[in-house]
Design an enzyme around this catalytic site. Structure first.
Site, mmCIF file in Angstrom:
data_model
loop_
_atom_site.group_PDB
_atom_site.id
_atom_site.type_symbol
_atom_site.label_atom_id
_atom_site.label_comp_id
_atom_site.label_asym_id
_atom_site.label_seq_id
_atom_site.Cartn_x
_atom_site.Cartn_y
_atom_site.Cartn_z
ATOM 1 N N LYS A 284 23.485 11.872 -30.013
ATOM 2 C CA LYS A 284 22.022 11.664 -30.433
ATOM 3 C C LYS A 284 21.875 10.831 -31.563
ATOM 4 C CE LYS A 284 18.242 14.144 -28.884
ATOM 5 N NZ LYS A 284 18.353 14.881 -27.467
ATOM 6 N N GLY B 14 1.562 23.662 -21.170
ATOM 7 C CA GLY B 14 1.779 22.472 -21.324
ATOM 8 C C GLY B 14 1.515 21.664 -20.294
#
Ligand code: GLU
Length: 424
Positions: free
Chosen positions: A115, A227
């Site tokens: 990441k 969402g």
């Protein structure tokens, strides 16, 4: 400037790390790990902190800090997104890179985990400044990434356009085309078909497999989706197209419910016109909180983290929860669901479809051979269903805790690769 958040699932996932890390203690002891195995899992393989100047629109230079952590690459090149966020820390990037290692291992794709990101609020940058920050960061880490080293992708506040700048900067430095250095690119520049909705569809493949286990009938269930960003909207749309009854959806402004089912295509049109799903004809407005505890069979949190917590978990009526968001469920809610025998399909499995299609993008780039959408979907389905069955088969008969099974499976796979390499 307006930023399209391509990988909205990651918007707020601090809890993800807390949850994963708190689960890991128990998993490590269940697996009876040796001290050397623990030592190996506890440290990232490589962490980079870079500082680089960017000429801002004012004409003045400003220094930025960026990170990249390659946590584990025993199973293949490291893989993980790049996020632009003002509160990014090296520790958080480190945790997220570990979680990417687990995610790739759960679905058994030949990647390790990484990441990275830059400490910046992209909303405060002009388009030109955003491009210069991206290019400056890539110049700073270019020697440590590559198709066989570490392959970035979109994450919080980074999108297709930023992936193209990454590609272009890397190729300028190397003096050759290297499509496979980054994934999440537009289809016209080496991207894969279906990447844009792969997270949602991957989750639905897993859901359908789980429904078979629970003897749930496709036409008998009702679904609520929290969402309506990229992941939630695509999930609701695909479920509706497949004949499911989606009875409630929501966005950040609130939700809507219709017990006989919503026409999702019409809801999408309505949202396009009004900016929200609220006040859709034939439905009743509800709050996000009401959506989570509505009388549905399947609940799909696809928005922010911590939505299902100790305050509402006891009121959840769904029999199944599919975590398309990252870490929508707190540790306390996780325990409550377990006691209530609600089947929870964890994020590391449920939302892995995105990185699986990133893997396909990488293969297509390396072979310079591009697949039809059907082929992408067929292979995505196979990987997701296999992973579900492998995780599920690790569950005890009476006490299925899929988050724990998924992490156990991933850790075993990582350690096995380390052992084969002679690192253990
Ligand atoms: N950022 C996404 C994730 O966390 C995608 C990573 C990738 O495709 O490499 O799963």
């Amino acid at each position: 400037m307006e930023i399209t958040n391509h990988e909205r699932i990651d918007t707020d996932d601090r809890n993800l790390c807390k949850l994963a890390i708190s689960e890991l203690g128990a998993i490590y002891s269940d697996l009876n790990l040796s001290q050397e195995e623990l030592d190996l899992l506890e440290m990232p393989k490589r962490s980079f902190i870079v500082h680089f100047p960017v000429r801002m629109d004012s004409g003045k230079n400003k220094m930025f800090v960026g990170y990249r952590v390659q946590y584990n690459d025993a199973r293949g090149p490291a893989k993980g997104g790049i996020r632009f966020h003002p509160e990014l820390t090296l520790d958080h990037v480190k945790d997220l890179s570990f979680l990417m290692s687990l995610k790739c291992a759960v679905v058994n794709i030949p990647f390790g985990g990484s990441k990275g990101g830059v400490v910046v609020n992209p909303k405060e940058l002009s388009r030109n400044e955003l491009e210069q920050v991206t290019r400056g960061y890539i110049r700073a880490i270019a020697n440590y990434i590559g198709p066989f080293i570490d392959i970035p992708a979109p994450d919080v506040y980074t999108d297709e356009k930023i992936m193209v700048w990454i590609l272009d900067e890397y190729e300028r430095m190397k003096g050759e085309h290297v499509f496979a250095v980054v994934t999440g690119k537009p289809v016209e520049l080496g991207g894969s078909k279906a990447r844009s909705y792969s997270t949602s569809l991957g989750g639905i493949y897993v859901l359908e497999e789980a429904m078979k286990r629970m003897d749930m009938d496709k036409f008998g269930v009702s679904i609520a989706v929290q969402g309506f960003g990229n992941v939630g909207e695509n999930a609701a749309r695909i479920l509706h197209d497949r004949g499911y009854k989606v009875m409630a959806v929501s966005d950040s402004k609130g939700g809507i419910i219709n017990k006989s089912g919503l026409d999702i295509k019409a809801v999408m049109e309505h949202k396009k016109g009004t900016g929200s799903v609220l006040d859709f004809e034939g439905s009743t407005n509800i709050t996000n909180e009401e959506l989570l505890i509505c009388d549905c069979d399947i609940l799909i949190p696809a928005a922010l983290s911590d939505q299902l917590n100790k305050d509402n978990a006891n009121d959840v009526k769904a029999k199944m929860v599919l975590e398309l968001a990252n870490a929508p469920t707190t540790k306390e809610a996780d325990d409550i669901f377990f006691d209530k025998k609600i089947m929870l399909i964890p994020d590391a499995l449920a939302n892995a479809g995105g990185v699986v299609v990133s893997y396909f993008e990488w293969i297509q780039n390396l072979n310079n051979d591009y697949w039809e959408e059907d082929k992408v979907l067929e292979r995505l389905k196979k990987i997701m269903i296999t992973a579900f069955n492998e995780v599920h088969s690790l569950c005890d008969e009476n006490s299925c805790r899929m988050r724990k099974s998924a992490y156990q499976l991933a850790i075993k796979r990582i350690l096995h690769a380390e052992r084969l390499r002679g690192n253990l």
